[in-house]
Design an enzyme around this catalytic site. Structure first.
Site, PDB file in Angstrom:
ATOM      1  N   ILE A  72      -0.168   7.567   3.355  1.00  0.00           N
ATOM      2  CA  ILE A  72       0.841   7.369   4.406  1.00  0.00           C
ATOM      3  C   ILE A  72       2.068   6.674   3.814  1.00  0.00           C
ATOM      4  O   ILE A  72       3.209   7.031   4.128  1.00  0.00           O
ATOM      5  CB  ILE A  72       0.245   6.547   5.572  1.00  0.00           C
ATOM      6  CG1 ILE A  72      -0.896   7.334   6.229  1.00  0.00           C
ATOM      7  CG2 ILE A  72       1.321   6.191   6.597  1.00  0.00           C
ATOM      8  CD1 ILE A  72      -1.674   6.566   7.292  1.00  0.00           C
ATOM      9  N   TYR A 106     -14.582  -2.291   9.099  1.00  0.00           N
ATOM     10  CA  TYR A 106     -13.207  -1.783   9.013  1.00  0.00           C
ATOM     11  C   TYR A 106     -12.446  -2.078  10.314  1.00  0.00           C
ATOM     12  O   TYR A 106     -11.313  -2.565  10.287  1.00  0.00           O
ATOM     13  CB  TYR A 106     -13.253  -0.274   8.744  1.00  0.00           C
ATOM     14  CG  TYR A 106     -11.889   0.389   8.738  1.00  0.00           C
ATOM     15  CD1 TYR A 106     -10.992   0.175   7.696  1.00  0.00           C
ATOM     16  CD2 TYR A 106     -11.501   1.232   9.782  1.00  0.00           C
ATOM     17  CE1 TYR A 106      -9.739   0.797   7.686  1.00  0.00           C
ATOM     18  CE2 TYR A 106     -10.262   1.853   9.785  1.00  0.00           C
ATOM     19  CZ  TYR A 106      -9.386   1.627   8.734  1.00  0.00           C
ATOM     20  OH  TYR A 106      -8.149   2.235   8.740  1.00  0.00           O
ATOM     21  N   GLY A 129       0.822  -1.216   0.000  1.00  0.00           N
ATOM     22  CA  GLY A 129       0.000   0.000   0.000  1.00  0.00           C
ATOM     23  C   GLY A 129       0.853   1.261   0.000  1.00  0.00           C
ATOM     24  O   GLY A 129       0.388   2.348   0.348  1.00  0.00           O
ATOM     25  N   GLU A 137      -8.280  -1.358   2.326  1.00  0.00           N
ATOM     26  CA  GLU A 137      -9.436  -0.530   2.007  1.00  0.00           C
ATOM     27  C   GLU A 137      -9.674   0.317   3.248  1.00  0.00           C
ATOM     28  O   GLU A 137      -9.750  -0.220   4.360  1.00  0.00           O
ATOM     29  CB  GLU A 137     -10.665  -1.397   1.729  1.00  0.00           C
ATOM     30  CG  GLU A 137     -10.550  -2.239   0.477  1.00  0.00           C
ATOM     31  CD  GLU A 137     -10.865  -1.458  -0.797  1.00  0.00           C
ATOM     32  OE1 GLU A 137     -11.332  -0.294  -0.696  1.00  0.00           O
ATOM     33  OE2 GLU A 137     -10.651  -2.007  -1.891  1.00  0.00           O
ATOM     34  N   GLY A 140      -0.016   4.784  -1.443  1.00  0.00           N
ATOM     35  CA  GLY A 140      -1.073   5.573  -0.801  1.00  0.00           C
ATOM     36  C   GLY A 140      -0.510   6.752  -0.026  1.00  0.00           C
ATOM     37  O   GLY A 140       0.701   7.013  -0.028  1.00  0.00           O
TER      38      GLY A 140
HETATM   39  N1  NAD Z   1      -5.364   7.774   7.044  1.00  0.00           N
HETATM   40  C1  NAD Z   1      -5.740   7.530   8.298  1.00  0.00           C
HETATM   41  O1  NAD Z   1      -6.264   8.414   8.999  1.00  0.00           O
HETATM   42  C2  NAD Z   1      -5.523   6.168   8.904  1.00  0.00           C
HETATM   43  C3  NAD Z   1      -5.885   5.966  10.254  1.00  0.00           C
HETATM   44  C4  NAD Z   1      -5.706   4.718  10.832  1.00  0.00           C
HETATM   45  C5  NAD Z   1      -5.142   3.695  10.081  1.00  0.00           C
HETATM   46  N2  NAD Z   1      -4.788   3.903   8.784  1.00  0.00           N
HETATM   47  C6  NAD Z   1      -4.223   2.778   8.033  1.00  0.00           C
HETATM   48  O2  NAD Z   1      -3.016   3.180   7.407  1.00  0.00           O
HETATM   49  C7  NAD Z   1      -2.858   2.482   6.176  1.00  0.00           C
HETATM   50  C8  NAD Z   1      -2.604   3.469   5.038  1.00  0.00           C
HETATM   51  O3  NAD Z   1      -3.709   4.347   4.949  1.00  0.00           O
HETATM   52  P1  NAD Z   1      -3.734   5.598   3.963  1.00  0.00           P
HETATM   53  O4  NAD Z   1      -4.426   6.690   4.661  1.00  0.00           O
HETATM   54  O5  NAD Z   1      -2.386   5.815   3.394  1.00  0.00           O
HETATM   55  O6  NAD Z   1      -4.738   5.038   2.861  1.00  0.00           O
HETATM   56  P2  NAD Z   1      -4.626   5.073   1.261  1.00  0.00           P
HETATM   57  O7  NAD Z   1      -5.956   4.601   0.768  1.00  0.00           O
HETATM   58  O8  NAD Z   1      -4.088   6.367   0.782  1.00  0.00           O
HETATM   59  O9  NAD Z   1      -3.530   3.952   0.980  1.00  0.00           O
HETATM   60  C9  NAD Z   1      -3.831   2.583   0.914  1.00  0.00           C
HETATM   61  C10 NAD Z   1      -3.117   2.006  -0.289  1.00  0.00           C
HETATM   62  O10 NAD Z   1      -3.424   0.600  -0.349  1.00  0.00           O
HETATM   63  C11 NAD Z   1      -3.622   0.264  -1.692  1.00  0.00           C
HETATM   64  N3  NAD Z   1      -4.467  -0.934  -1.765  1.00  0.00           N
HETATM   65  C12 NAD Z   1      -5.794  -1.032  -1.501  1.00  0.00           C
HETATM   66  N4  NAD Z   1      -6.207  -2.284  -1.722  1.00  0.00           N
HETATM   67  C13 NAD Z   1      -5.122  -2.992  -2.125  1.00  0.00           C
HETATM   68  C14 NAD Z   1      -4.918  -4.350  -2.505  1.00  0.00           C
HETATM   69  N5  NAD Z   1      -5.939  -5.225  -2.547  1.00  0.00           N
HETATM   70  N6  NAD Z   1      -3.675  -4.751  -2.837  1.00  0.00           N
HETATM   71  C15 NAD Z   1      -2.633  -3.854  -2.838  1.00  0.00           C
HETATM   72  N7  NAD Z   1      -2.778  -2.564  -2.510  1.00  0.00           N
HETATM   73  C16 NAD Z   1      -4.011  -2.133  -2.146  1.00  0.00           C
HETATM   74  C17 NAD Z   1      -4.298   1.469  -2.314  1.00  0.00           C
HETATM   75  O11 NAD Z   1      -4.144   1.507  -3.728  1.00  0.00           O
HETATM   76  C18 NAD Z   1      -3.599   2.626  -1.613  1.00  0.00           C
HETATM   77  O12 NAD Z   1      -2.493   3.098  -2.376  1.00  0.00           O
HETATM   78  C19 NAD Z   1      -4.109   1.641   5.997  1.00  0.00           C
HETATM   79  O13 NAD Z   1      -3.838   0.333   6.421  1.00  0.00           O
HETATM   80  C20 NAD Z   1      -5.117   2.293   6.926  1.00  0.00           C
HETATM   81  O14 NAD Z   1      -6.069   1.357   7.385  1.00  0.00           O
HETATM   82  C21 NAD Z   1      -4.978   5.105   8.178  1.00  0.00           C
END
Ligand code: NAD
Length: 370
Positions: free
Chosen positions: A14, A181, A9, A82, A12
Site C-alpha cells: 500500500i 493482529y 512502511g 506486521e 510495502g
Molecule cells: N493489505 C491489506 O489488505 C490491509 C488491510 C487492512 C489494513 N492493512 C494495513 O495497511 C498497512 C500496509 O499494509 P500492506 O498490505 O502494504 O503490507 P506490507 O507488508 O506490504 O507493508 C508493510 C511494510 O511495513 C514494513 N515493516 C514491517 N515491520 C517493520 C518495522 N518493524 N519497522 C519498519 N517497517 C516495517 C515492511 O517491510 C513492509 O514494507 C499495514 O499497517 C496493514 O496492517 C492492510
C-alpha cells in the site's frame, strides 16, 4: 508547494501506491521501512518504490531512526506493521512488538516533534464478526461464532437456530478483537487518535477491508487472499479455501485505498475520526477465487474447498461506507473485473513462489486449523 510526508512502511504494497500518489500531486515523500524478509525477500529497495521517494532503512521501534525520519516532516502516514491475522496468533511477540510498541515509539518521538496530521492504517479485523440481522430484522452486534454448526453449516445462528444475515458494518459497531493482529490495529488507531488530540496534532484512522492490486506480496503466504490465490494459480495449483467458501468480504483496489489515504490527510473534518474503506461491493471468497482463476486464463483451477476452520477467522464482514462518502468524499472507482485483469497481468510478470503449504503447516503444527 505540497507537504513533506513520512510514510512508515512505505516500501510495502500500500505504501508504494500512497507514495506515488503523494509525489504525483507535488508532496515530498520520505519512507521509513525495515524491509522485513517476509515481504522483501531480497531486503533491497523494491523497484516499484518511486525513485523520487527518499528511503530510510530502519525499524519503527528504533527511536533514533524514527527521530531522524521525522526531521522536517509535516505529516505522517503510519503503515509499518506486521500483517497477517493467522500468523499473529502464534508470532505473538513479534506482532505486538512491531504493531503496538512500534506505534508507541513513533508517538514518543512525535510528542517532541509534532506534525500537522497522522493518518494510520487500521483494519476491518478490529470488528471481529461484522454486523448481522436476524431473519426478522433485529440487528445483532456482538455475534460470536463457535466452530461449525451441528448440521455442517458455518453461518452464525440466532437463538432459534436460523442463520444470521450479514449487513454492512458501520464504524459505530463495537470492536471485537479476536486476533493479536486485530488487537494491535486497535491499539494503533487509539494511540493515534488519543495522542494527536492531546498534543495539538490531527489524527485519522482508516479501517481497510481486503486490499488488492499490483504489487501485492505474492511470496508472503500470511496475508492477502488474492495474492495467495494468485501465487497458487500462477503455479498451476487450485486455490485453497477454508470453510465452505461462502464467507463474504469486500475487496478494495489499492488505488482506491491510496486516494482514501490522501483524502484522510487533507480533509479538515477527518480529524479525530475513523473511516471504513472498501469497494462497496461484497462477494464470497469462492466467487472471487473462480473469477481470479478465469482472469489468469486458468478457469480449470477450480477452488479446493477444505472445510477446515482457521483460528481467529471471521465469517462475514462487509463495510458501510456512508461515513467515508459523507465526510471524506470517498467514492471507490475501480471496477473489480478490470482490477483482476490488471492483477493477473502483473502476476504474469512475477515469479510467485507458492508457500501456502508451508504457511498452512505452521498453523496446523500449532493446532490453529481444525
Ligand atoms: N493489505 C491489506 O489488505 C490491509 C488491510 C487492512 C489494513 N492493512 C494495513 O495497511 C498497512 C500496509 O499494509 P500492506 O498490505 O502494504 O503490507 P506490507 O507488508 O506490504 O507493508 C508493510 C511494510 O511495513 C514494513 N515493516 C514491517 N515491520 C517493520 C518495522 N518493524 N519497522 C519498519 N517497517 C516495517 C515492511 O517491510 C513492509 O514494507 C499495514 O499497517 C496493514 O496492517 C492492510
Amino acid at each position: 508547494m505540497g507537504e513533506s510526508i513520512l510514510v512508515t512502511g512505505g516500501a510495502g504494497f500500500i505504501g508504494r501506491h500512497v507514495a506515488r500518489a503523494l509525489l504525483a500531486r507535488g508532496d515530498r515523500v520520505r519512507v521509513l521501512d525495515s524491509l522485513i524478509a517476509q515481504v522483501h525477500p531480497t531486503r533491497t529497495r523494491p523497484d516499484e518504490l518511486d525513485p523520487d521517494a527518499e528511503l530510510l532503512i530502519g525499524d519503527i521501534r528504533d527511536e533514533t531512526m524514527v527521530g531522524r525520519a521525522l526531521e522536517g516532516v509535516d505529516s505522517v502516514i503510519h503503515l509499518a506493521a506486521e500483517v497477517g491475522v493467522g500468523q499473529s496468533m502464534y508470532a505473538v511477540d513479534r506482532y505486538t512488538s512491531v504493531n503496538d510498541h512500534g506505534t508507541a515509539v513513533l508517538f514518543q518521538r512525535l510528542i517532541d516533534r509534532p506534525v500537522r496530521r497522522v493518518v494510520v492504517a487500521s483494519s476491518m479485523s478490529i470488528y471481529g464478526e461484522g454486523l448481522y440481522r436476524t431473519a426478522d430484522g433485529t440487528p445483532m452486534e456482538d455475534v460470536v461464532r463457535g466452530t461449525r454448526n451441528p448440521d455442517g453449516s458455518w453461518d452464525p445462528l440466532d437463538c432459534d437456530g436460523r442463520p444470521l444475515i450479514p449487513v454492512p458494518t458501520p464504524e459505530s459497531k463495537r470492536p471485537a478483537l479476536r486476533s493479536v493482529y486485530a488487537i494491535g490495529k486497535y491499539v494503533q488507531e487509539r494511540l493515534t487518535l488519543t495522542l494527536t488530540a492531546q498534543y495539538g496534532m490531527e489524527g485519522a484512522a482508516l479501517r481497510l477491508w481486503n486490499v488488492y492490486g499490483p504489487g501485492q506480496a505474492l511470496s508472503n503466504p500470511y496475508t492477502g487472499v488474492l495474492a495467495i490465490f494468485a501465487s497458487r494459480i500462477a503455479n498451476g495449483q487450485r486455490p485453497m479455501i477454508f470453510e465452505d467458501g461462502q464467507q463474504r468480504r469486500d475487496f478494495v483496489h489499492v488505488g482506491d485505498v491510496a486516494r482514501a489515504v490522501l483524502l484522510a490527510l487533507d480533509e479538515l473534518a477527518a480529524n479525530g475520526e475513523v473511516f471504513n474503506i472498501g469497494s462497496g461491493e461484497d462477494r464470497t471468497v469462492e466467487e472471487v477465487a473462480r473469477l481470479q482463476a478465469a482472469s489468469m486464463g486458468r478457469p480449470d483451477l477450480t477452488p479446493e474447498i477444505t472445510g477446515q476452520a482457521r483460528a481467529g477467522d471471521i465469517r462475514h464482514n462487509i463495510p458501510d461506507l456512508g461515513k467515508a462518502r459523507a465526510v471524506l468524499n470517498y467514492e471507490p472507482r475501480q471496477d473489480f473485473a478490470e482490477g483482476l485483469a490488471e492483477l493477473a497481468e502483473w502476476v504474469a510478470r512475477q515469479e510467485a513462489q507458492d508457500r501456502v503449504a508451508e504457511a498452512r503447516g505452521e498453523l496446523e503444527a500449532r493446532g490453529l486449523v481444525a
